[in-house]
Design a protein around this motif. Structure first.
Motif, mmCIF file in Angstrom:
data_model
loop_
_atom_site.group_PDB
_atom_site.id
_atom_site.type_symbol
_atom_site.label_atom_id
_atom_site.label_comp_id
_atom_site.label_asym_id
_atom_site.label_seq_id
_atom_site.Cartn_x
_atom_site.Cartn_y
_atom_site.Cartn_z
ATOM 1 N N GLU A 53 0.844 -1.217 0.000
ATOM 2 C CA GLU A 53 0.000 0.000 0.000
ATOM 3 C C GLU A 53 0.869 1.253 0.000
ATOM 4 O O GLU A 53 0.523 2.260 -0.623
ATOM 5 C CB GLU A 53 -0.949 -0.003 1.211
ATOM 6 N N ARG A 54 1.981 1.204 0.716
ATOM 7 C CA ARG A 54 2.901 2.355 0.707
ATOM 8 C C ARG A 54 3.506 2.547 -0.687
ATOM 9 O O ARG A 54 3.703 3.667 -1.133
ATOM 10 C CB ARG A 54 4.033 2.151 1.732
ATOM 11 N N ASP B 73 1.028 4.268 -2.618
ATOM 12 C CA ASP B 73 0.965 5.680 -2.207
ATOM 13 C C ASP B 73 2.164 6.473 -2.733
ATOM 14 O O ASP B 73 2.067 7.686 -2.953
ATOM 15 C CB ASP B 73 0.886 5.793 -0.681
ATOM 16 N N ALA C 202 -7.135 9.669 -0.288
ATOM 17 C CA ALA C 202 -6.038 9.756 -1.256
ATOM 18 C C ALA C 202 -4.990 8.671 -1.047
ATOM 19 O O ALA C 202 -4.246 8.350 -1.960
ATOM 20 C CB ALA C 202 -5.384 11.125 -1.170
ATOM 21 N N LEU C 203 -4.909 8.136 0.170
ATOM 22 C CA LEU C 203 -3.856 7.156 0.465
ATOM 23 C C LEU C 203 -4.428 5.766 0.726
ATOM 24 O O LEU C 203 -5.494 5.625 1.327
ATOM 25 C CB LEU C 203 -3.045 7.601 1.689
ATOM 26 N N LYS C 204 -3.690 4.764 0.280
ATOM 27 C CA LYS C 204 -4.073 3.373 0.567
ATOM 28 C C LYS C 204 -3.696 3.007 2.002
ATOM 29 O O LYS C 204 -4.339 2.199 2.638
ATOM 30 C CB LYS C 204 -3.347 2.418 -0.387
ATOM 31 N N ASP C 205 -2.591 3.583 2.463
ATOM 32 C CA ASP C 205 -2.128 3.307 3.826
ATOM 33 C C ASP C 205 -1.997 4.643 4.547
ATOM 34 O O ASP C 205 -0.968 5.306 4.473
ATOM 35 C CB ASP C 205 -0.777 2.586 3.801
ATOM 36 N N ALA C 206 -3.094 5.031 5.206
ATOM 37 C CA ALA C 206 -3.092 6.336 5.877
ATOM 38 C C ALA C 206 -2.493 6.249 7.278
ATOM 39 O O ALA C 206 -2.460 7.249 7.995
ATOM 40 C CB ALA C 206 -4.516 6.876 5.946
ATOM 41 N N LEU D 214 -5.123 17.660 -0.221
ATOM 42 C CA LEU D 214 -5.467 16.365 -0.798
ATOM 43 C C LEU D 214 -5.795 15.342 0.286
ATOM 44 O O LEU D 214 -6.639 14.479 0.117
ATOM 45 C CB LEU D 214 -4.292 15.863 -1.645
ATOM 46 N N LEU D 215 -5.101 15.477 1.404
ATOM 47 C CA LEU D 215 -5.343 14.544 2.500
ATOM 48 C C LEU D 215 -6.477 15.014 3.400
ATOM 49 O O LEU D 215 -6.776 14.388 4.411
ATOM 50 C CB LEU D 215 -4.067 14.387 3.330
ATOM 51 N N ILE E 199 0.435 6.217 8.202
ATOM 52 C CA ILE E 199 1.583 7.099 8.452
ATOM 53 C C ILE E 199 1.142 8.479 8.934
ATOM 54 O O ILE E 199 1.952 9.260 9.416
ATOM 55 C CB ILE E 199 2.510 7.265 7.218
ATOM 56 N N ASN F 11 8.815 9.352 5.910
ATOM 57 C CA ASN F 11 7.977 9.609 4.737
ATOM 58 C C ASN F 11 7.326 10.985 4.679
ATOM 59 O O ASN F 11 6.830 11.381 3.626
ATOM 60 C CB ASN F 11 6.893 8.531 4.628
#
Lengths: 162, 396
Positions: free
Chosen positions: A64-65, A68, B250-254, B218-219, B256, B325
């Motif tokens: 997933e990262r 992203d 917007a993110l698949k892995d939020a 966007l987030l 972070i 990141n």
């Protein structure tokens, strides 16, 4: 010691070519396609890697990262960063067999960049890729690609994976 | 040496308080004066956190202006900072950026210094000058003060004590960035060169954040209530809540972007101490940005990241993922700042003044009342700089 077939080496080289060509074309879906669903990517300074510090410049520790990362480059940062053209130069330096169709490989790399405003070319970074590669169903993919950069002080911000 | 009283002024400052001459970023002849008056003057400069050199013998090399220095953790637990030069003929003692040594030996004539800076050996000393005494040849030590484990140096005896110099509006939030009690662990660095003048690097403001950072929009990541506090000697403190939405499409892995928080944290704290050091705690990232100007053009920034000694494994992992990141020269958020540093440098080669607007109520008066998203918080810094550099304002 397991013998490594010429076919395996050819596939490892081909995967690396796909990877660097994707980046030099800034084709991020093609970059993503180099990884499998367990894939991870890390861009880390040699100083941190050597001293066992986990902080990286980019740390995509799950698929997933990686997805992203594509979104970040394509959608989020596209209008605020200054584009530059990269050229990756690589050389395979070692291949060893891990297990279950997996291979460990290392490549040296150097990456040059050409700024879109000045058209001047400079060195972005030099280092080595440390790879864990899966070869199954006649295709290779990255389980893990670490770009460890000897260039501990980057000469500029880096907008795209290396 | 030329009589400074008769020298032509290098620069006349605009009469309006909200204007800064663009030439101040470009004139190379300002650098020697900046070195003398700022970097070697009555200012404190953070050099190292104890977490970076946690064991006796650990050292870290750095620069103060153009002077190489290094910090050492002594056998007695005391952290000292020395000029990186042998007291004999001037050879640099350490060449690596960090490491661990039992003592510091100069390779040239094998003069040997203890971790505490004493000269403990020098071959053939019976043939030295008659009044030679090892006690007079210890390493040159800089004045040092610590705060929550972070050690600062100054070249001047006149610089006020560190806490007085920083002021409570600065050192209180700084203590929270440093984990409340300074019990931190180093998790690594990100190092980068930005190709701008050092003053452009540290001229970031409260106005730009929601506008430049497309990631915020966007987030759907909106800042909550917040404030800025400024001091007369140019320190700046931003603090605000962060409201991260439950769902980030917007993110698949939020994950972070998760804000796990601790007892000492609020969403976002950004501090800028004069002249150029940034400290930040966005969500769960604990970050000190040591900055080293490379003359009038170019600045090398070392982002140092920390965890707290009491963090559990999950929190450590979270801080590592978030720090790697979001901030630094490749980070989702701060890369956009890096891009602006480069563009500012290009644009400042034009004549005229940079003009601050947001939050400026009176162009002819310096105000210390600044709202969260004002850019006027930078003006006391510029006024402090102007005074130190001795630039006169144009007549009204």
């Amino acid at each position: 010691m397991n013998k490594i077939s010429a076919d395996a080496i050819q596939q490892i080289e081909q995967l690396n070519r796909d990877y660097i060509c994707a980046l030099d074309a800034l084709d991020m879906p093609a970059w993503l396609a180099c990884f499998n669903k367990q894939g991870q990517y890390t861009f880390i300074a040699e100083e941190n890697y050597r001293r066992n510090f986990p902080i990286a410049f980019m740390l995509d520790d799950c698929y997933e990262r990686l997805q992203d990362r594509v979104t970040q480059v394509v959608d989020i940062q596209s209008d605020s960063t200054e584009h530059y053209q990269t050229r990756h130069f690589t050389q395979l330096t070692s291949v060893t067999v891990a297990d279950d169709g997996r291979y460990q490989a290392e490549f040296n790399y150097s990456v040059y960049y050409t700024r879109s405003d000045t058209k001047k070319t400079q060195l972005l970074c030099v280092g080595r890729y440390i790879d864990l590669i899966d070869i199954s169903n006649a295709s290779a993919s990255y389980i893990d690609r670490k770009a460890v950069t000897d260039t501990n002080v980057l000469p500029r911000y880096v907008a795209y994976p290396v | 040496m030329a009589n400074q009283k008769n020298e032509e002024p290098l620069l006349i400052w605009p009469k309006k308080y909200n204007e800064v001459p663009k030439a101040v970023f470009e004139m190379e002849e300002l650098w020697p004066k900046e070195l003398k008056s700022i970097f070697y003057g009555e200012e404190w400069h953070p050099i190292v956190h104890r977490a970076e050199i946690p064991n006796p013998g650990d050292y870290k090399a750095a620069e103060l202006g153009e002077m190489p220095i290094f910090a050492v953790h002594g056998e007695d637990g005391v952290i000292r900072v020395f000029q990186n030069t042998c007291t004999h003929r001037g050879t640099a003692l350490v060449t690596e950026c960090a490491g661990n040594k039992k003592e510091f030996e100069c390779p040239y004539h094998r003069w040997l210094f203890s971790l505490e800076g004493e000269l403990v050996g020098c071959p053939n000393s019976r043939e030295f000058t008659p009044d030679f005494d090892k006690k007079n040849f210890g390493l040159h030590q800089l004045r040092v003060e610590g705060f929550c484990g972070l050690y600062w140096v100054t070249m001047s005896d006149k610089t006020p004590p560190l806490k007085e110099y920083l002021g409570e509006s600065f050192y209180e939030p700084l203590s929270r960035i440093l984990g409340g009690d300074g019990r931190l662990k180093l998790i690594g660095y990100q190092k980068v060169m930005y190709d701008c003048n050092w003053k452009a690097y540290c001229d970031n403001d409260g106005y730009h954040a929601p506008l430049l950072h497309k990631a915020f929009a966007l987030l759907n990541w909106q800042g909550g209530k917040g404030f800025q506090k400024v001091t007369e000697n140019g320190h700046l403190a931003f603090e605000s809540e962060i409201k991260v939405p439950d769902q980030v499409e917007a993110l698949k892995d939020a994950s972070i972007l998760d804000f796990k928080g601790t007892g000492t944290s609020s969403g976002s704290i950004v501090l800028m101490s004069f002249p150029l050091t940034v400290f930040s705690k966005h969500m769960d990232m604990l970050n000190v940005r040591y900055a080293f100007p490379k003359g009038p053009k170019g600045i090398e920034v070392h982002y140092a990241y920390f965890t707290h000694e009491d963090d559990d494994e999950e929190m450590v992992r979270h801080r590592i993922r978030q720090s790697s990141n979001l901030l630094g020269p490749c980070g989702l958020v701060s890369m956009e700042d890096a891009s602006v540093f480069s563009r500012i440098d290009k644009g400042n080669k034009t004549p005229g003044n940079a003009v601050f607007q947001k939050g400026v109520e009176d162009e002819y008066k310096l105000s210390f009342t600044v709202k969260q998203n004002d850019e006027s918080g930078n003006l006391p810094r510029w006024e402090h700089y102007r005074k130190i550099m001795g630039f006169k304002r144009a007549e009204q």
